[in-house]
Design a protein around this motif. Structure first.
Motif, PDB file in Angstrom:
ATOM      1  N   TYR A 431       0.840  -1.209   0.000  1.00  0.00           N
ATOM      2  CA  TYR A 431       0.000   0.000   0.000  1.00  0.00           C
ATOM      3  C   TYR A 431       0.873   1.255   0.000  1.00  0.00           C
ATOM      4  O   TYR A 431       0.667   2.178  -0.769  1.00  0.00           O
ATOM      5  CB  TYR A 431      -0.925  -0.019   1.221  1.00  0.00           C
ATOM      6  N   ALA A 432       1.871   1.265   0.891  1.00  0.00           N
ATOM      7  CA  ALA A 432       2.787   2.407   0.975  1.00  0.00           C
ATOM      8  C   ALA A 432       4.121   1.921   1.531  1.00  0.00           C
ATOM      9  O   ALA A 432       4.160   1.034   2.379  1.00  0.00           O
ATOM     10  CB  ALA A 432       2.203   3.490   1.880  1.00  0.00           C
ATOM     11  N   PRO A 433       5.225   2.514   1.072  1.00  0.00           N
ATOM     12  CA  PRO A 433       6.548   2.023   1.500  1.00  0.00           C
ATOM     13  C   PRO A 433       6.956   2.457   2.907  1.00  0.00           C
ATOM     14  O   PRO A 433       7.904   1.926   3.456  1.00  0.00           O
ATOM     15  CB  PRO A 433       7.496   2.613   0.455  1.00  0.00           C
ATOM     16  N   VAL A 434       6.239   3.422   3.492  1.00  0.00           N
ATOM     17  CA  VAL A 434       6.661   3.958   4.792  1.00  0.00           C
ATOM     18  C   VAL A 434       5.431   4.157   5.684  1.00  0.00           C
ATOM     19  O   VAL A 434       4.389   4.622   5.216  1.00  0.00           O
ATOM     20  CB  VAL A 434       7.387   5.324   4.622  1.00  0.00           C
ATOM     21  N   LEU A 435       5.563   3.805   6.975  1.00  0.00           N
ATOM     22  CA  LEU A 435       4.574   4.183   7.989  1.00  0.00           C
ATOM     23  C   LEU A 435       5.243   5.225   8.872  1.00  0.00           C
ATOM     24  O   LEU A 435       6.269   4.949   9.502  1.00  0.00           O
ATOM     25  CB  LEU A 435       4.153   2.963   8.822  1.00  0.00           C
ATOM     26  N   LEU A 436       4.664   6.434   8.893  1.00  0.00           N
ATOM     27  CA  LEU A 436       5.350   7.588   9.487  1.00  0.00           C
ATOM     28  C   LEU A 436       4.519   8.206  10.610  1.00  0.00           C
ATOM     29  O   LEU A 436       3.301   8.346  10.481  1.00  0.00           O
ATOM     30  CB  LEU A 436       5.591   8.633   8.383  1.00  0.00           C
ATOM     31  N   CYS A 437       5.182   8.568  11.695  1.00  0.00           N
ATOM     32  CA  CYS A 437       4.553   9.364  12.752  1.00  0.00           C
ATOM     33  C   CYS A 437       4.870  10.831  12.476  1.00  0.00           C
ATOM     34  O   CYS A 437       6.050  11.219  12.441  1.00  0.00           O
ATOM     35  CB  CYS A 437       5.086   8.963  14.129  1.00  0.00           C
ATOM     36  N   LYS A 438       3.837  11.648  12.297  1.00  0.00           N
ATOM     37  CA  LYS A 438       4.061  13.053  11.925  1.00  0.00           C
ATOM     38  C   LYS A 438       4.543  13.888  13.113  1.00  0.00           C
ATOM     39  O   LYS A 438       5.049  14.987  12.927  1.00  0.00           O
ATOM     40  CB  LYS A 438       2.778  13.637  11.347  1.00  0.00           C
ATOM     41  N   ALA A 439       4.386  13.356  14.325  1.00  0.00           N
ATOM     42  CA  ALA A 439       4.795  14.128  15.509  1.00  0.00           C
ATOM     43  C   ALA A 439       6.292  14.005  15.785  1.00  0.00           C
ATOM     44  O   ALA A 439       6.986  14.997  16.010  1.00  0.00           O
ATOM     45  CB  ALA A 439       3.999  13.664  16.733  1.00  0.00           C
ATOM     46  N   CYS A 440       6.827  12.757  15.746  1.00  0.00           N
ATOM     47  CA  CYS A 440       8.239  12.573  16.129  1.00  0.00           C
ATOM     48  C   CYS A 440       9.098  12.017  14.992  1.00  0.00           C
ATOM     49  O   CYS A 440      10.274  11.719  15.190  1.00  0.00           O
ATOM     50  CB  CYS A 440       8.342  11.660  17.347  1.00  0.00           C
TER      51      CYS A 440
END
Length: 728
Positions: A431-440
């Motif tokens: 689905y997507a290459p990265v799972l990202l936390c926008k806070a840290c």
């Protein structure tokens, strides 16, 4: 007592001696079951001697020699010897790697009789049997021979009507080479496919190659996508089959097998064809391998491992899409099937044809300097089928929404309105290459590899595409607890979701390794595409090569730019080949082709060459760069690769190996460095590069150095030599 020398599948570069009172020189190439430590293992007899260096008290006896199938011929053993010496890999591991899995076990092979009827005919040796020499009591044998003289061929069904035991007797005669057997109903009953008229270029190519068909030549068949390279193959194969010879066709991907197999079966319905690839089960693979070894199969179509298949009447080798890196094995024995195919052709004094729209720079360079003979096809084979129009969409001015730009969406809409098929290419599954936390800025990383975990939203899993590790989707950021964690970037599944939202009425089909896991899934997908039951295809590189979709008019390419700033010196060559292949799927018949590439660098020389379909311009530029930098094809390279649980142990081992080396002036040894992907499958990796402008001197040095490295203590380190490496 005779001594057999056996090659075993163990990481020791030596043969093992055993006593065997039943062995003769005719047993060379047969399998033998022998004791090894506390186990029994099976290997291949390489030699039968009368003496040994092993003390008598330590010499063990072989358990048995398997004689149920014919021995490997001398040509196969020569190929294994060459492969072992060139790639510096233990001979036993090379030999056993080249055999079907069922021949590696400790039991004799028992093949069930095929449920298909077989058609038997007398061989040359069988025709010389005198009927009067068969005793009268052998009534079945006499009747069978009489029937052969009357009818020339017999089916299993007809033989059973003579006697229930007749089929068993015929199978014995097949072993004795008095009779040959092919599946029946013979495909000769089917009507052969219509033969298209050759274009002028195709005719020149066929005539040029067939004129010199009786001797070794390496031909580079360089033809643009859709120029009809397959038809040229078919005409040359027809010439070879007419002389009773076998043909080996190597293809890079299992996904190409169904389409090519259908083409060959349609053209040569009376010819016995077998496919050899990883999609077959062990019994299917062994059956095909044995039919090839006995000379019954005349056309052998396979992926890289098929290069080791024993073929007694080999007359031609074809390597399709020769530039493809899939021909190079990337673990264990790191051989190149393309290079072994050339060696095999030279040893058999037969031609080898390397086909490609974008040849590897090594092959292109060999054609330029006269080592290979080049044949060009510069226009498409189907009348009025032009090469597709290629345009770049500048994503700096045309911003993308969910990975798709406005011009691409409009083009897809227009294509749907005209009832043509389109392909959206993105070489990234999931689905997507990265799972990202926008806070840290936390990202989900694989614990076993130096890579990010890919989001597979439907399964609610995070997956590593390198080691296969899977874990559940976190509800919140494990680092700061923030619940606003989001997928970042596009994969095939996300593009599918976006296109479904834009075009709810369109029939959309995603094709990647996740969607074709089931057996026969790929054949069903191809049928659906050809039956025009699909409007928009979303695919990875599985769709890039060799496929012929007559109604496909539009190709959209996403995320191509990532390869432009790669550290790999082959990245530009690979990107150009991949994009040329993908673009080549469009406009192959009477439908005009249009290709749109989303890029931030529309003025890059690679995209300019692509728009002009000018492989030569890019190849000349890349060759000039490689010459200045001292890269292949101007030098020959080898890598000493090593891995362990700790990078310090790996680098220490490589430093010890480097200290042992005494290279001549013509061979350059570089310092050990960590691999580009440091951690893979829980092990940390590093390598040491060796290169030289002389292949001969590099090989001489590697042979001597390999023997020295073997003496190093390496119980915590796994290492391998990679000759002519493609990945760093």
């Amino acid at each position: 007592m005779p001594i057999i020398r056996v090659a075993l599948n163990v990481p020791v570069d030596t043969l093992f001696d055993y006593q065997s009172d039943e062995a003769t020189q005719h047993d060379i190439g047969l399998r033998a079951c022998v004791p090894f430590g506390k186990k029994q293992v099976t290997g291949v007899i390489i030699a039968v001697n009368s003496e040994t260096q092993v003390p008598a008290e330590k010499l063990k006896s072989a358990h048995c020699i398997f004689r149920e199938i014919e021995p490997l011929p001398a040509a196969s053993l020569d190929l294994f010897h060459f492969c072992s010496q060139y790639y510096h890999h233990p001979l036993g591991m090379v030999v056993m790697n080249g055999l079907p899995v069922k021949l590696r076990g400790n039991k004799p092979v028992k093949l069930k009789e095929s449920s298909n009827d077989l058609q038997y005919s007398l061989t040359k040796a069988g025709k010389q049997i005198d009927l009067s020499s068969i005793p009268a009591r052998q009534r079945i044998a006499r009747r069978l021979l009489t029937e052969f003289h009357h009818a020339t061929t017999l089916t299993s069904h007809q033989a059973k009507q003579i006697s229930p035991r007749a089929v068993k007797l015929l199978q014995e005669w097949v072993q004795q080479k008095w009779v040959s057997a092919i599946p029946f109903p013979p495909s000769a009953v089917k009507k052969a496919a219509a033969i298209p008229t050759l274009t002028a270029e195709q005719e020149i190519a066929v005539n040029t190659i067939t004129t010199d068909i009786q001797q070794f030549n390496t031909w580079l068949l360089h033809g643009v996508t859709g120029s009809g390279k397959t038809e040229v193959y078919l005409r040359i194969i027809e010439h070879i089959l007419a002389h009773g010879k076998q043909v080996l066709i190597l293809i890079p991907e299992i996904s190409l097998t169904p389409q090519l197999e259908a083409v060959f079966r349609a053209r040569f319905p009376a010819t016995h064809l077998v496919s050899l690839h990883s999609g077959l089960n062990d019994t299917e693979r062994l059956t095909g391998w044995l039919q090839a070894q006995r000379g019954e199969a005349k056309v052998i179509l396979g992926t890289r491992l098929a290069v080791f298949t024993p073929l007694p009447d080999l007359g031609l080798v074809i390597v399709d899409e020769e530039q493809d890196s899939s021909f190079k094995q990337q673990d264990g024995l790191r051989y190149s099937a393309r290079d072994l195919a050339i060696f095999r052709a030279r040893e058999n004094d037969i031609p080898v044809v390397l086909g490609s729209a974008t040849p590897s720079l090594e092959s292109y360079y060999n054609a330029l300097n006269g080592r290979y003979r080049s044949v060009r096809l510069q226009s498409r084979a189907i009348k009025n089928a032009a090469l597709p129009l290629i345009q770049c969409i500048d994503t700096r001015t045309n911003k993308t929404q969910e990975g798709l730009s406005e011009p691409l969406i409009k083009a897809l809409d227009k294509c749907l309105a005209e009832k043509h098929q389109s392909l959206v290419f993105i070489n990234r599954r999931g689905y997507a290459p990265v799972l990202l936390c926008k806070a840290c800025a936390w990202t989900a990383l694989c614990q076993r590899c130096s890579s990010r975990l890919v989001v597979h939203l439907r399964d609610k899993k995070l997956c590593c595409h390198h080691c296969g590790h899977r874990e559940n989707f976190p509800r919140a950021c494990p680092h700061c607890g923030n619940q606003d964690i989001a997928p970042f970037g596009q994969g095939t599944q996300r593009v599918e979701e976006t296109l479904t939202a834009h075009f709810p009425a369109a029939r959309i089909l995603r094709i990647d390794r996740d969607s074709i896991r089931r057996k026969n899934a790929w054949q069903n997908i191809l049928q659906a595409i050809h039956a025009q039951e699909v409007d928009i295809l979303i695919g990875t590189q599985l769709l890039a090569k060799g496929h012929d979709f007559p109604n496909l008019s539009l190709v959209g390419i996403l995320n191509a730019d990532t390869s432009l700033y790669s550290t790999d010196f082959r990245a530009s060559e690979r990107l150009f080949a991949q994009l040329m292949q993908v673009a080549g799927r469009a406009g192959r018949a009477n439908v005009a082709g249009h290709v749109l590439i989303q890029t931030e660098f529309p003025d890059h020389p690679l995209y300019h060459a692509l728009q002009k379909h000018d492989y030569d311009a890019l190849a000349q530029t890349l060759l000039a760069e490689r010459k200045i930098a001292g890269f292949p094809p101007y030098v020959y390279q080898a890598l000493l690769r090593a891995e362990a649980h700790n990078i310090a142990i790996v680098l220490d081992f490589l430093t010890q190996a480097a200290n042992l080396a005494k290279p001549p002036r013509s061979v350059e040894l570089f310092d050990p460095v960590p691999a580009q992907m440091l951690r893979l499958k829980g092990l940390e990796r590093a390598h040491l590069l060796i290169q030289s402008s002389s292949r001969r001197q590099l090989q001489a040095f590697m042979t001597e150095w390999y023997a020295q490295i073997n003496k190093l203590p390496a119980h915590k380190v796994r290492w391998v030599l990679d000759i002519d490496p493609l990945e760093f």
